[in-house]
Design an enzyme around this catalytic site. Structure first.
Site, PDB file in Angstrom:
ATOM      1  CD  GLU A 234       5.744 -21.397  11.822  1.00  0.00           C
ATOM      2  OE1 GLU A 234       5.900 -21.664  13.018  1.00  0.00           O
ATOM      3  OE2 GLU A 234       4.774 -20.739  11.387  1.00  0.00           O
TER       4      GLU A 234
ATOM      5  CD  GLU B  52      -3.054  -0.820   0.147  1.00  0.00           C
ATOM      6  OE1 GLU B  52      -3.167   0.328  -0.334  1.00  0.00           O
ATOM      7  OE2 GLU B  52      -3.746  -1.779  -0.219  1.00  0.00           O
TER       8      GLU B  52
END
Length: 297
Positions: A109, A78
């Site tokens: 992970e 954004e």
């Protein structure tokens, strides 16, 4: 870890009336936001350090796994449309790669070696700012990436939801919103995720403020990509430059829809001179407009 603990109050959650369950989950979301209050000083300090480090060429690097990684990507992407932050100055490192945005990758992970390799491949250096995000604060991929980035000289920021975590300890700036156990035990996309999303919004926006990409409380560096944003940009040029709509639109046209340049053109500079001054000032209108206003008076 409190984020993984089962809260006895919700052991029979699946038997609750739906509205009562929704209300309990909403209370959890509100508590998550409240947990950020204690971290405003830490967020501000991290933002100021990041803005100073980024300078004119440094990159913002978002690192995480699962929900935390996805929230980092969501916040980072954004910054280009909102603040004109160049895409080449954004790096996203997500356990399992960016394909993990839409599907889970088994064991990703836990892959510390991949994290270190990706930091090296991305050529992370002293000019960069690396933000590692993990609800638990102990995700091996994220910890390894932050450690490697710090060793490479980058400024490191940790965002976590458990106090005393390894991730918080290995970063120069730690932002820790302790959100506690989830209504749905272990589902850190809920309270912890809400707190992470809000923290990242606050942190990245504060960085952009300190980078001079906001003027008069407005997104003067935003990209104009549709008619609504063109009208918003025109209003900014009108108000800040003190011209009518026709003059503002003409200035924006000469500026190729660059709002900051449009303001300078509307104030009497040529597009070429305006672009030169923006480049010299790092795009900060507050370093340009006072001299123009003195000249006008």
């Amino acid at each position: 870890m409190k984020t993984e603990a089962l809260d006895p109050r919700y052991r029979d959650l699946e038997f609750w009336p739906t509205q009562q369950a929704v209300e309990a989950m909403l209370e959890g979301q509100m508590a998550a936001v409240a947990a950020i209050h204690s971290q405003t000083t830490a967020i501000a300090a991290a933002a100021e350090a990041a803005a100073e480090r980024l300078g004119t060429s440094g990159r913002l690097v978002f690192v995480g796994a699962g929900t935390s990684g996805r929230l980092g990507v969501q916040d980072g992407v954004e910054l280009n449309p909102t603040f004109g932050w160049p895409m080449e100055r954004l790096v996203f490192l997500m356990a399992g790669g960016l394909d993990a945005m839409t599907e889970a990758y088994e064991g990703a992970e836990d892959d510390s070696e991949s994290a270190r390799a990706e930091i090296a491949q991305s050529r992370i250096c002293r000019e960069d700012v690396v933000i590692g995000i993990a609800a638990s604060g102990r995700t091996p991929y994220t910890i390894a990436a932050v450690e490697a980035a710090r060793a490479a000289g980058a400024l490191t920021i940790a965002v976590a939801n458990n106090a005393g975590s390894v991730l918080a300890a290995c970063a120069e700036h730690a932002i820790v919103a302790v959100t506690g156990s989830e209504v749905l035990a272990g589902s850190t996309r809920m309270k912890a995720g809400t707190a992470q999303k809000a923290i990242l919004n606050l942190l990245s926006t504060a960085i952009m403020l300190r980078m001079g990409l906001v003027y008069d409380g407005r997104m003067v560096a935003m990209r104009i990509t549709n008619e609504k944003l063109l009208q918003r940009g025109c209003s900014m040029v009108q108000d800040i430059a003190g011209v009518d709509e026709a003059a503002a639109m003409a200035a924006l046209d000469l500026a190729r829809n660059d709002i900051r340049l449009g303001i300078l053109v509307a104030k009497g500079l040529s597009a070429e001179e305006g672009a030169r001054q923006l480049a010299t000032s790092g795009g900060d209108l507050r370093r340009i407009l006072p001299a123009l206003e003195r000249r006008e008076s």
